[in-house]
Write an enzyme that holds these catalytic residues in place. Structure first.
Site, PDB file in Angstrom:
ATOM      1  N   ASP A  47       9.285   5.713 -24.269  1.00 39.06           N
ATOM      2  CA  ASP A  47       9.951   5.464 -22.996  1.00 39.06           C
ATOM      3  C   ASP A  47       9.356   6.413 -21.960  1.00 39.06           C
ATOM      4  O   ASP A  47       8.686   7.393 -22.305  1.00 39.06           O
ATOM      5  CB  ASP A  47      11.454   5.709 -23.171  1.00 39.06           C
ATOM      6  CG  ASP A  47      12.219   5.547 -21.876  1.00 39.06           C
ATOM      7  OD1 ASP A  47      11.926   4.598 -21.137  1.00 39.06           O
ATOM      8  OD2 ASP A  47      13.093   6.387 -21.605  1.00 39.06           O
ATOM      9  N   THR A  54      11.126   7.368 -18.483  1.00 40.11           N
ATOM     10  CA  THR A  54      12.119   8.175 -17.793  1.00 40.11           C
ATOM     11  C   THR A  54      12.933   8.996 -18.795  1.00 40.11           C
ATOM     12  O   THR A  54      13.566   8.446 -19.690  1.00 40.11           O
ATOM     13  CB  THR A  54      13.064   7.283 -16.974  1.00 40.11           C
ATOM     14  OG1 THR A  54      12.281   6.490 -16.082  1.00 40.11           O
ATOM     15  CG2 THR A  54      14.053   8.124 -16.198  1.00 40.11           C
ATOM     16  N   ARG A 114       8.823  -2.899 -16.410  1.00 42.66           N
ATOM     17  CA  ARG A 114       9.931  -3.825 -16.154  1.00 42.66           C
ATOM     18  C   ARG A 114      10.442  -4.480 -17.431  1.00 42.66           C
ATOM     19  O   ARG A 114      10.814  -5.659 -17.439  1.00 42.66           O
ATOM     20  CB  ARG A 114       9.506  -4.918 -15.170  1.00 42.66           C
ATOM     21  CG  ARG A 114       9.133  -4.438 -13.788  1.00 42.66           C
ATOM     22  CD  ARG A 114      10.339  -3.987 -13.001  1.00 42.66           C
ATOM     23  NE  ARG A 114      10.070  -3.870 -11.575  1.00 42.66           N
ATOM     24  CZ  ARG A 114      10.927  -3.393 -10.699  1.00 42.66           C
ATOM     25  NH1 ARG A 114      12.100  -2.959 -11.097  1.00 42.66           N
ATOM     26  NH2 ARG A 114      10.616  -3.305  -9.424  1.00 42.66           N
ATOM     27  N   ASP A 133      15.084   8.493 -24.982  1.00 43.42           N
ATOM     28  CA  ASP A 133      16.219   9.385 -24.748  1.00 43.42           C
ATOM     29  C   ASP A 133      17.489   8.672 -24.326  1.00 43.42           C
ATOM     30  O   ASP A 133      18.531   9.303 -24.207  1.00 43.42           O
ATOM     31  CB  ASP A 133      15.860  10.409 -23.666  1.00 43.42           C
ATOM     32  CG  ASP A 133      15.820   9.783 -22.281  1.00 43.42           C
ATOM     33  OD1 ASP A 133      15.284   8.662 -22.162  1.00 43.42           O
ATOM     34  OD2 ASP A 133      16.315  10.400 -21.331  1.00 43.42           O
TER      35      ASP A 133
END
Length: 1169
Positions: A462, A464, A849, A875
């Site tokens: 991931d 962010t 996206r 996370d």
């Protein structure tokens, strides 16, 4: 230590508010708390479920609550009478323990015997109880299996005892529960006695005993703050509300009646649908009105609620299932070797039994006079100890199975568990895996896949919060087509409340020109647009402002608490420009607008969802107008604009600029509602809010209808900084041969910019972009991508033939960039295979996206089509399905909560910790575990072959020279402990070398330390060493009168010394612990032989004493060890000098570097004292 309280006390003097217009209702349903997280589920969702576009199927993002309601038919809701506990529903007692006193023994044995190897050893033990096939003593044959079962049972019993103790402590906690037929008496009651319908009172810092709907709070507006750290790991305070109807009734008469209708229990911790029938009307209830078991009440003196779900039906208990069970790659491959060893066992048993049958046929006339067979019993005239040739062959086969059973080591499974436990301890104690900022240690949550960390080929990450810090900082804004991105001043803006100075906790860099426009008071059109823009940032959120005391009693800090770091950054940005959010209640917010405190009534809030990709709030403004403020993704917002092309185009250009800089972007808009529009929306919103069935779909439809003709106010750019060491970590992982894929929900430009920032993308890469809106265009793009790849490969091959161009063409590096919209058409169709072909040819894959289920689908795309190991790291809750789908899942202890950690196999604080985790600990774990498994097979095969060769000289009667106790202790005591210690402590290379040369990690990817060739080589060595151990003493004592027990003691001791010497030759780094166990085991074997031969009723009494008194015994031990080790030594010398591996070269380099450092340094002499 600072204290916290709600920003504005109920008793404080509130500013005068303007009279509301007649069209504004006095009381409206308060906004539900934003639930833009996924409903957490520990079950791995199907990543290839049909999408919403197919009307024949349910939408993939269907919440757990709605899904269960639809499945429930007529029983889709439950009715709870407030204040009347009902025995119809589940009690509040919980039980996390697996066993009871009655069920422990049968259930634990059942679970242990799910391992087929245990069933095998049980069958062997049962066979040995039969008189016809008994080889060992009945008690001795039971000992190994009983020991293994006992040790495992004790471990399980201790773990379950801890669960029982925790359950008792939890169930016996006390809570204040409203007494029947009273209005204000709350006597204490144990949690386990609480029932659905009870009214419970909780005070500040207390934990909620069950899932409750709030009825009243100490705040006059019904606001309560809760902390869900025990539920999902999030430390930010959440705001929950009591309805004004129930709040007022409690304040007037201290009681609430009515019937509450709610959905059935489900796992969705972010969703709730219900309504309360009170005073003849329905009051809508949603996620903002329920507080869950395990949450703590904070910054609120007290709260009262009615229990709607208790015990095992609470949402936290329904989610208490843990991550799916995973098996390591080595453990899976171990089955192959087990099958081979089983074939070897059957071969040896068949050989022994057939040869025994041939011997019986050749000596059938002599059986009457042999020691083992007597054809006649002279007292009865019947056959004695003889059942015919056919039956004797079968009995001999079964006896051989019992004798040679240890070829499949029963101690291997316990050894593996102990080694993994030791490895987990040292990984957790590694300071390089400790995050000082969050004070979080590395956690090994799944002990059975440690060695998989050394074989990873694909890393799915991931962005962010994983690659970035998830600490958002407002950087720039575009307002009505004008770019304000020259923020230079970091000025703190403060407001005065009750003669106290309140200052936002975080100061944001401001643009002087923008600040000047606001200071002009919005006298011109441009100034009004800027004011509306920052009002939208301050109003359109779910932020809760809290006051934090400072050392200066005249100054307070405003701490914005919220579930989204983006919203916190935007609220702080608005505050830095003078638009300060100072209070939030269930029905309004108070904003200090450049020194003028104004009240804005919150008439309704449409929460963010993955379909709309935006949120909006309906606000009653101080000037008696009703406005809609909205913010969301550009792709969503530009589709609902009022067609102001010039402003939209300028904003789009600025968005592209911000995204190219790696900033997260949001578009902000506004619309003023007319009286008919507002009344129509109000009616539809109230009907949708009070619906139990399909409330989410109804609210979404209401939102879509009102969110139109939006006037674009501008856009924001928020920076999410990379974590420390991310570029270096990704580069190390790529050098180690791993392919790093980024799966993010950000825009394509933002994702590409982050790719360059973290050095995942480079300028010399050839980028393949797939960004389409139909299946046909996706297919065309994939076909073009495959053709491009083939062309580049052909060109690269031709250029490589030219020595002048070979250095330039060697690096044709491809990067695939694909968006989530394209994946909708690819992951559901036959285009998956085309995507797989393209993706595997690329060194870098960047997906933007993407939805959570698409993340899991991308992981499955690789996992289900290759034998390569996959690792997923994230996370947030949206990473759970990806983490559980991968072979190894790692959760980051970050800002987004603990959902990812709870679903992971390992957890840590920073992405950069992947480098020491994989390159160091993963490498060590794989090397040790691979060697330990092969060594266990080798040492047991050596011992079994010694027994097999002896059978050839005993008329194939399976008589053993080695005592039965030595045979049983060989795997349990004589040889198991050194392998465990070596599996935990040995290191083939130092940490510094492994980090300096990441390519050394490739040995695990290539299965260099555990493969079929190494297994066969170990079996050949076992064959040779068994021949040496059996035949050197045989020829030495052939003409002597040595007894069988003495010879067996020599063979047993020689076998232990030989296998331990081979282990010693393979150990790389010695320490005193390894020395103690390797050599101590040999000494322990000798001691055990003395003890066994000192027991007068056992065969071989005193044999070892006579044997060790001769010089020939010691000479034979020396010759056996030397002869047995020669092939192993020759093979090691040949491979290390003529065909060295990368690891061996690095090991030699370490030795020479250490030697050079010793030669260069002066060594002080130690003085005698």
């Amino acid at each position: 230590m600072s204290s916290e309280r709600p920003l504005l006390d109920a008793t404080a003097t509130t500013p005068p508010t303007p009279a509301a217009a007649s069209r504004l209702p006095p009381s409206q349903p308060e906004p539900p708390v934003r639930a833009d997280h996924l409903g957490f589920s520990v079950e791995v969702p199907d990543p290839f479920r049909r999408s919403r576009r197919d009307n024949r199927d349910q939408p993939p993002d269907l919440s757990a609550s709605r899904r269960e309601l639809q499945e429930g038919g007529d029983c889709e809701s439950r009715a709870v009478v407030v204040g009347e506990p009902s025995a119809e529903f589940s009690g509040n007692a919980i039980r996390t323990a697996k066993y009871s006193a009655l069920t422990f023994l049968p259930r634990n044995l059942f679970e242990q015997f799910r391992r087929l190897s245990y069933v095998y050893f049980l069958a062997i033990t049962v066979l040995n109880q039969l008189p016809q096939v008994a080889v060992f003593g009945r008690g001795a044959s039971v000992l190994p299996l009983a020991f293994v079962l006992f040790v495992t049972a004790v471990k399980d019993a201790y773990e379950d005892f801890r669960r029982h103790r925790s359950d008792r402590r939890e169930n016996n906690r006390l809570a204040a529960v409203l007494a029947p037929q009273t209005a204000s008496e709350f006597p204490p009651k144990k949690w386990k006695h609480i029932r659905v319908g009870d009214v419970v009172r909780v005070v500040s810092s207390e934990t909620l005993p069950a899932d409750m709907v709030l009825l009243a709070t100490s705040d006059s507006t019904g606001v309560a703050h809760v902390q869900t750290v025990n539920l999902d790991g999030e430390t930010n305070l959440k705001t929950r509300y009591a309805k004004q109807e129930t709040q007022l009734r409690f304040s007037h008469n201290g009681g609430v009646g009515g019937i509450l209708h709610c959905e059935r229990p489900n796992r969705n911790i972010y969703g709730f649908q219900a309504y309360l029938e009170i005073d003849g009307k329905r009051v809508s209830l949603g996620p903002s009105n329920i507080v869950l078991r395990g949450c703590e009440l904070k910054n609120t003196s007290w709260a009262i609620g009615v229990v709607v779900y208790a015990g095992k039906e609470t949402k936290v208990m329904l989610n208490n299932s843990g991550p799916p069970s995973k098996r390591s790659r080595l453990e899976t491959q171990l089955n192959r070797e087990t099958v081979i060893l089983s074939i070897m066992l059957i071969g040896m048993c068949t050989t022994a039994s057939v040869l025994a049958g041939i011997w019986l046929l050749n000596h059938r006339g002599e059986l009457e006079f042999t020691q083992f067979f007597r054809e006649k019993d002279y007292t009865t005239g019947k056959n004695y100890n003889y059942y015919g040739v056919g039956m004797q062959i079968f009995i001999t086969f079964l006896m051989a199975v019992i004798v040679y059973q240890v070829i499949i080591p029963i101690s291997l499974y316990i050894s593996m568990e102990m080694v993994r436990l030791g490895q987990a301890y040292f990984m957790g104690a590694d300071k390089d895996l400790y995050d000082k900022s969050s004070r979080s240690k590395f956690q090994c949550r799944a002990l059975n896949i440690n060695e998989d960390l050394g074989q990873i080929k694909y890393v799915f990450s991931d962005k962010t919060g994983t690659l970035t810090e998830n600490k958002m900082e407002f950087q720039c804004a575009s307002i009505h087509g004008v770019d304000y991105s020259s923020g230079k001043d970091t000025r703190g803006y403060s407001v005065v409340v009750d003669d106290l100075l309140w200052t936002p906790k975080v100061a944001v860099r401001t643009d002087p020109q923008l600040f000047k426009l606001l200071r002009n008071g919005g006298t011109n059109v441009e100034g009004k647009l800027v004011l509306d823009f920052f009002l939208a940032l301050a109003v359109c959120n779910t932020i809760v402002p809290l006051v934090v005391d400072t050392r200066d009693p005249r100054q307070k800090l405003i701490d914005y608490q919220g579930e989204s770091p983006d919203e916190q950054a935007l609220a702080y940005a608005a505050a830095s420009y003078g638009i300060v959010l100072v209070e939030r209640t269930s029905g309004y917010v108070v904003i200090d607008v450049l020194g003028d405190r104004q009240r804005f009534d919150i008439l309704g809030l449409h929460e963010f969802d993955s379909d709309r990709k935006r949120m909006s709030v309906i606000v009653g403004c101080p000037d008696s107008t009703v406005k809609l403020y909205a913010k969301g993704a550009d792709s969503s917002m530009f589709g609902i604009t009022n067609k102001e092309l010039d402003s939209v185009r300028a904003t789009e250009a600025h968005l592209h600029k911000y995204s190219s800089l790696g900033l997260r972007t949001l578009v902000v808009g506004m619309r003023e509602l007319s009286q008919p529009e507002y009344e129509e929306w109000q009616s539809a919103y109230e009907n949708a809010s009070t619906a139990v069935l399909g409330r989410g779909n109804l609210l979404r439809s209401v939102a879509v209808n009102i969110e139109c003709n939006i006037h674009i106010l501008g856009a924001t750019g928020i920076e999410d900084k990379l974590q420390d060491g991310v570029p270096e970590a990704i580069e190390s992982l790529r050098q180690a041969g791993m392919k790093v894929w980024i799966l993010t929900g950000d825009k394509q430009e933002t994702a590409i910019s982050i790719g360059y920032s973290c050095k995942l993308l480079t300028n010399d890469m050839t980028q393949i972009v797939i960004n389409n809106n139909s299946k046909e265009s996706c297919k065309k793009s994939l076909e073009e991508a495959i053709a491009t790849i083939k062309e580049l490969r052909v060109t690269s091959t031709l250029d490589t033939l030219n020595p002048v161009l070979s250095s330039e063409s060697a690096g044709v590096v491809l990067a695939l960039i694909v968006d989530g919209n394209s994946l909708v058409y690819i992951l559901e169709t036959e285009l998956q295979e085309e995507l797989f072909k393209v993706a595997t040819e690329c060194s870098v894959v960047l997906c933007c996206r993407v939805a959570p289920l698409q993340k899991a689908g991308i992981v499955a795309l690789i996992k289900n089509r290759t034998d390569d190991m996959t690792l997923a790291i994230g996370d947030g809750a949206n990473d759970v399905s990806m983490i559980q789908m991968a072979d190894v899942g790692i959760g980051i202890s970050g800002q987004e909560g603990g959902q990812a950690v709870m679903a992971s196999d390992f957890s840590m604080g920073q992405f950069r910790f992947l480098v020491p985790l994989l390159l160091v600990h993963g490498h060590w774990n794989y090397q040790r575990m691979g060697y330990m498994i092969l060594y266990n097979f080798y040492k047991n095969a050596t011992f079994v072959l010694v027994l097999f060769w002896y059978v050839l000289y005993t008329a194939f009667t399976l008589t053993t020279a080695i005592s039965e106790w030595s045979s049983l202790l060989y795997t349990v005591l004589y040889t198991s402990l050194p392998t465990i210690v070596v599996g935990i402590l040995d290191k083939d290379l130092s940490k510094s070398t492994l980090l300096a040369y990441p390519k050394l990690y490739g040995s695990g990817q290539r299965n260099e330390k555990y493969n079929l060739n190494l297994f066969v080589l170990n079996m050949v060595e076992a064959l040779w060493q068994s021949l040496v151990v059996i035949y050197i003493p045989y020829f030495a004592y052939r003409q002597s009168t040595i007894d069988m027990s003495s010879l067996g003691d020599l063979w047993a001791l020689a076998s232990v010394i030989v296998v331990n010497m081979q282990l010693a030759m393979d150990i790389i780094r010695w320490n005193w612990i390894i020395h103690a166990f390797v050599w101590g085991t040999i000494a322990a074997t000798a001691i055990c032989l003395f003890v066994i031969d000192s027991i007068w009723f056992l065969p071989g009494y005193g044999a070892i004493y006579h044997l060790m008194g001769t010089g020939l015994f010691w000479l034979l031990l020396l010759i056996i060890v030397a002869a047995a080790m020669v092939p192993h030594f020759v093979i090691k010398a040949f491979t290390e000098h003529f065909r060295p591996s990368d690891i061996q070269i690095a090991r030699e380099m370490e030795k020479f570097e250490a030697l050079n450092q010793v030669n260069r340094s002066e060594i002080p002499m130690r003085t005698l004292s």
